[in-house]
Design a protein around this motif. Structure first.
Motif, short mmCIF file in Angstrom:
data_model
loop_
_atom_site.label_atom_id
_atom_site.label_comp_id
_atom_site.label_asym_id
_atom_site.label_seq_id
_atom_site.Cartn_x
_atom_site.Cartn_y
_atom_site.Cartn_z
N GLU A 110 7.62 -2.17 23.38
CA GLU A 110 7.56 -0.70 23.26
C GLU A 110 7.16 -0.30 21.85
O GLU A 110 6.35 0.62 21.66
CB GLU A 110 8.93 -0.11 23.62
N ALA A 111 7.73 -0.99 20.85
CA ALA A 111 7.43 -0.66 19.45
C ALA A 111 5.96 -0.89 19.13
O ALA A 111 5.32 -0.08 18.45
CB ALA A 111 8.31 -1.50 18.52
N GLU A 112 5.39 -2.00 19.63
CA GLU A 112 3.99 -2.30 19.38
C GLU A 112 3.08 -1.29 20.08
O GLU A 112 2.06 -0.86 19.54
CB GLU A 112 3.66 -3.71 19.85
N ALA A 113 3.48 -0.89 21.29
CA ALA A 113 2.70 0.11 22.03
C ALA A 113 2.69 1.44 21.29
O ALA A 113 1.65 2.10 21.17
CB ALA A 113 3.28 0.29 23.43
N LEU A 114 3.86 1.84 20.78
CA LEU A 114 3.96 3.10 20.05
C LEU A 114 3.15 3.02 18.76
O LEU A 114 2.49 3.99 18.37
CB LEU A 114 5.42 3.41 19.72
N GLY A 115 3.17 1.85 18.11
CA GLY A 115 2.41 1.66 16.88
C GLY A 115 0.91 1.80 17.12
O GLY A 115 0.20 2.43 16.34
N THR A 116 0.46 1.22 18.24
CA THR A 116 -0.96 1.33 18.60
C THR A 116 -1.33 2.77 18.87
O THR A 116 -2.38 3.27 18.44
CB THR A 116 -1.25 0.48 19.86
N TRP A 117 -0.46 3.47 19.60
CA TRP A 117 -0.70 4.89 19.90
C TRP A 117 -0.85 5.69 18.61
O TRP A 117 -1.77 6.49 18.46
CB TRP A 117 0.46 5.44 20.73
N GLU A 118 0.07 5.48 17.66
CA GLU A 118 0.05 6.25 16.42
C GLU A 118 -1.18 5.93 15.58
O GLU A 118 -1.77 6.82 14.96
CB GLU A 118 1.33 5.97 15.61
N GLU A 119 -1.58 4.66 15.55
CA GLU A 119 -2.77 4.29 14.79
C GLU A 119 -4.02 4.93 15.39
O GLU A 119 -4.89 5.44 14.67
CB GLU A 119 -2.92 2.76 14.76
N ASN A 120 -4.11 4.91 16.71
CA ASN A 120 -5.26 5.53 17.37
C ASN A 120 -5.26 7.04 17.17
O ASN A 120 -6.31 7.66 17.04
CB ASN A 120 -5.24 5.20 18.87
N LYS A 121 -4.06 7.62 17.13
CA LYS A 121 -3.93 9.06 16.91
C LYS A 121 -4.42 9.43 15.52
O LYS A 121 -5.13 10.43 15.33
CB LYS A 121 -2.47 9.48 17.08
N LYS A 122 -4.07 8.61 14.52
CA LYS A 122 -4.51 8.86 13.15
C LYS A 122 -6.03 8.78 13.04
O LYS A 122 -6.66 9.60 12.37
CB LYS A 122 -3.85 7.85 12.20
N LYS A 123 -6.61 7.79 13.71
CA LYS A 123 -8.06 7.63 13.68
C LYS A 123 -8.73 8.84 14.34
O LYS A 123 -9.72 9.37 13.83
CB LYS A 123 -8.47 6.36 14.42
N GLU A 124 -8.17 9.25 15.48
CA GLU A 124 -8.72 10.38 16.23
C GLU A 124 -8.70 11.66 15.41
O GLU A 124 -9.65 12.46 15.44
CB GLU A 124 -7.90 10.57 17.50
N LYS A 125 -7.64 11.86 14.65
CA LYS A 125 -7.49 13.08 13.85
C LYS A 125 -8.11 12.94 12.46
O LYS A 125 -8.07 13.88 11.67
CB LYS A 125 -6.00 13.43 13.72
N GLY A 126 -8.64 11.74 12.17
CA GLY A 126 -9.26 11.52 10.87
C GLY A 126 -8.26 11.48 9.73
O GLY A 126 -8.59 11.81 8.58
N GLN A 127 -7.03 11.08 10.02
CA GLN A 127 -5.98 11.01 9.01
C GLN A 127 -6.08 9.69 8.24
O GLN A 127 -5.98 8.62 8.82
CB GLN A 127 -4.60 11.14 9.66
N LYS A 128 -6.28 9.80 6.94
CA LYS A 128 -6.44 8.61 6.12
C LYS A 128 -5.18 8.25 5.34
O LYS A 128 -5.07 7.16 4.79
CB LYS A 128 -7.61 8.80 5.15
N THR A 129 -4.23 9.18 5.27
CA THR A 129 -2.99 8.91 4.54
C THR A 129 -1.78 9.20 5.41
O THR A 129 -1.88 9.92 6.40
CB THR A 129 -2.89 9.80 3.28
N TYR A 130 -0.64 8.61 5.03
CA TYR A 130 0.60 8.87 5.76
C TYR A 130 1.05 10.32 5.57
O TYR A 130 1.65 10.91 6.45
CB TYR A 130 1.70 7.91 5.28
N THR A 131 0.75 10.87 4.40
CA THR A 131 1.12 12.26 4.12
C THR A 131 0.44 13.21 5.10
O THR A 131 1.05 14.18 5.58
CB THR A 131 0.73 12.65 2.68
N GLU A 132 -0.81 12.92 5.42
CA GLU A 132 -1.52 13.76 6.39
C GLU A 132 -0.84 13.70 7.76
O GLU A 132 -0.76 14.70 8.47
CB GLU A 132 -2.97 13.28 6.52
#
Length: 260
Positions: A110-132
């Motif tokens: 579950e943790a790895e799945a959530l991590g993948t989701w969040e990484e893809n979400k960041k890419k989709e939104k163009g977020q380059k930093t954790y602050t964003e």
């Protein structure tokens, strides 16, 4: 009346309601006027879920769907987007963020799945930093829920306690600082430290695998239940709460607390 309606039927009904000969109330609604309704319907659906009544739950989910459809109809009327665009957006999102299912990524937990989701979400939104990512958490969320989401995103950067013990120590530290602020009688400092304490307690709940919003809701419900029993007990003694002092009510409360 049909035995089974479709999403197309729902949109046709809304189009009629907002048409020239439609409902006076429905015709004047806007995205802004419906904001409160969307929030209320979501909470009513959760109440139905908690009640364990599937028929009521289906009914309330229908009200949530109505809000989505209503906004889509209004947007369609102004040439922005329609219900088809809404469906396209959510289906696309589910596929592009589940690359461990529809792509080449792998997630064994579950943790790895959530991590993948969040990484893809960041890419989709163009977020380059954790602050964003932190700033992307909606400010309109209930405060406890927003704090939890902010903390989870900070944790993804490794900024987190190893366990609940560290979070508890931080909460105790914040409580001491709140006591000091109260002693200084500084309203601004008291509010700040109180907020820090609440934020720290959300962190404690997160580490204990609790949902702060749900835990506080349960606590409020428990309080209401005990308060009702206390008022009943007072009436049995032919007393009214507003005529009793705090010590008398506290004594009744302790009795009720031992039973419920």
């Amino acid at each position: 009346m049909k035995k089974q309606y479709t999403l197309t039927d729902l949109m046709d009904i809304l189009k009629t309601l907002r048409g020239e000969n439609g409902c006076p109330w429905d015709r004047v609604q806007t995205h802004e006027s419906l904001k409160k309704s969307m929030i209320e319907e979501a909470y009513e659906a959760l109440d139905a879920l908690d009640a364990g009544d599937d028929k009521l739950f289906a009914n309330e989910l229908g009200d949530v769907l109505l809000q989505v459809a209503f906004h889509a109809q209004i947007a369609s009327e102004r040439g922005a987007f329609g219900i088809g665009d809404v469906l396209n957006e959510v289906c696309t999102k589910l596929i592009t963020r589940h690359t461990h299912v529809f792509g080449t990524d792998r997630a064994g937990s579950e943790a790895e799945a959530l991590g993948t989701w969040e990484e893809n979400k960041k890419k989709e939104k163009g977020q380059k930093t954790y602050t964003e990512a932190l700033r992307d958490v909606p400010g309109s969320l209930p405060a406890l829920l927003r704090a939890e989401k902010v903390q989870k995103k900070a944790a993804s950067a490794g900024f987190d306690w190893e366990d609940a013990a560290g979070a508890l120590e931080k909460a105790e530290e914040e409580l001491r600082e709140l006591r000091e602020a109260v002693g200084k009688q500084s309203p601004a400092e008291i509010e700040e430290e109180y907020g820090d304490l609440l934020f720290a307690l959300v962190n404690v709940g997160r580490h204990l695998k609790l949902t702060p919003e749900l835990a506080l809701t349960a606590a409020s419900n428990k309080f209401i239940g005990r308060f009702a029993k206390m008022e009943e007990a007072a009436k049995e003694e032919k007393k009214e709460l507003h005529t009793m002092n705090l010590q008398e009510m506290d004594a009744l409360w302790d009795k009720i607390k031992q039973k419920y």
